[in-house]
Design an enzyme around this catalytic site. Structure first.
Site, short mmCIF file in Angstrom:
data_model
loop_
_atom_site.label_atom_id
_atom_site.label_comp_id
_atom_site.label_asym_id
_atom_site.label_seq_id
_atom_site.Cartn_x
_atom_site.Cartn_y
_atom_site.Cartn_z
N ASP A 116 -35.40 26.21 19.75
CA ASP A 116 -36.35 27.07 20.48
C ASP A 116 -37.27 26.21 21.35
O ASP A 116 -37.43 26.47 22.56
CB ASP A 116 -37.15 27.87 19.43
CG ASP A 116 -38.00 28.98 20.01
OD1 ASP A 116 -37.92 29.23 21.22
OD2 ASP A 116 -38.75 29.61 19.23
N SER A 138 -30.41 29.92 12.79
CA SER A 138 -31.00 29.93 11.44
C SER A 138 -30.59 28.79 10.50
O SER A 138 -31.08 28.73 9.38
CB SER A 138 -30.77 31.27 10.71
OG SER A 138 -31.61 32.26 11.23
P1 ADP Z 1 -33.45 27.70 12.95
O1 ADP Z 1 -34.91 27.77 12.60
O2 ADP Z 1 -32.88 28.93 13.54
O3 ADP Z 1 -32.70 27.17 11.79
P2 ADP Z 1 -33.35 25.15 14.36
O4 ADP Z 1 -33.64 24.90 15.78
O5 ADP Z 1 -34.16 24.43 13.33
O6 ADP Z 1 -33.41 26.72 14.20
O7 ADP Z 1 -31.83 24.82 14.07
C1 ADP Z 1 -30.76 25.63 14.45
C2 ADP Z 1 -29.61 24.74 14.89
O8 ADP Z 1 -29.85 24.34 16.24
C3 ADP Z 1 -29.43 23.46 14.08
O9 ADP Z 1 -28.03 23.27 13.87
C4 ADP Z 1 -29.97 22.38 15.01
O10 ADP Z 1 -29.33 21.14 14.79
C5 ADP Z 1 -29.56 22.96 16.35
N1 ADP Z 1 -30.21 22.43 17.54
C6 ADP Z 1 -31.42 21.84 17.69
N2 ADP Z 1 -31.61 21.49 18.99
C7 ADP Z 1 -30.51 21.89 19.67
C8 ADP Z 1 -30.08 21.81 21.03
N3 ADP Z 1 -30.83 21.28 21.99
N4 ADP Z 1 -28.84 22.33 21.35
C9 ADP Z 1 -28.06 22.89 20.42
N5 ADP Z 1 -28.41 23.00 19.12
C10 ADP Z 1 -29.61 22.50 18.75
#
Ligand code: ADP
Length: 186
Positions: free
Chosen positions: A44, A131
């Site tokens: 996010d 998530s």
């Molecule tokens: P959530 O709170 O929905 O779990 P997170 O951002 O902590 O969200 O993690 C969701 C997934 O997104 C994880 O697998 C994380 O490694 C991944 N993630 C983080 N940054 C990126 C990015 N720039 N592009 C794609 N995936 C990402």
């Protein structure tokens, strides 16, 4: 880095790619948002940083009109400085041991995001692994829910829909492998 892996269902390709969703050139990328729509950590935060302030501004306006977005629902904005033309913000569930309807909310998040893509004549949409980071959803279960939700949506899609590609952009190899297993089983 693993090769991309894909499967076509009903004329729509579901594909997996390891990488950074902020660099994706799909027409729309999906943001794992929270009810505030004001950005946060993880993917996010990365999407908001890469898109620039226009994204938050648009989210603010939507929130002012509609109030907070409920878990499982989705809203659409422009893409700001991203390559993607649109960002679909879906409010994801927090994993609480599986007793608070997390699977239904996660499934709704995928379905409502795809529905918005179709309503906006979008041809390609890219999802992160919703998530499974800070929100703690067990990875294999989340991958299975994601694939089942995408399949259920695309098998009933109107043949005239612009949507032709559903991509998953997965940050790390571990996540990529979990989605590969789920897609292979589909
Ligand atoms: P959530 O709170 O929905 O779990 P997170 O951002 O902590 O969200 O993690 C969701 C997934 O997104 C994880 O697998 C994380 O490694 C991944 N993630 C983080 N940054 C990126 C990015 N720039 N592009 C794609 N995936 C990402």
């Amino acid at each position: 880095m693993p090769e991309d892996f894909s499967k076509a269902i009903n004329g729509i390709t579901i594909s997996l790619h390891q990488g950074d969703i902020t660099r994706e050139n799909a027409e729309a990328i999906v943001n794992a948002a929270n009810s505030s729509l004001m950005g946060g950590g993880g993917v996010d935060g990365a999407i908001h940083r890469a898109a620039g302030p226009a994204l938050k501004e648009e989210c603010k306006q939507i929130k002012a009109m509609q109030g907070p977005c409920a878990p499982g629902n989705a809203v659409i904005t422009g893409g700001g400085n991203l390559k993607a033309q649109y960002v679909i913000h879906t409010v994801r569930p927090i994993w609480r041991g599986g007793v608070t309807n997390e699977n239904q909310i996660l499934s709704n998040a995928y379905r409502n995001s795809l529905q918005l893509a179709v309503e906006n004549q979008i041809a390609s949409v890219a999802f992160p692994s919703i998530s499974t980071g800070a929100y703690g959803y067990p990875l294999a279960e989340a991958a299975a829910v994601a694939m089942a939700a995408v399949k259920a949506f695309i098998i009933q899609i109107d043949q005239g829909a612009a949507l032709k590609q559903v991509r998953f952009v997965l940050f790390d190899d571990f996540t990529y492998q979990a989605y590969k297993e789920a897609l292979a089983k589909l």
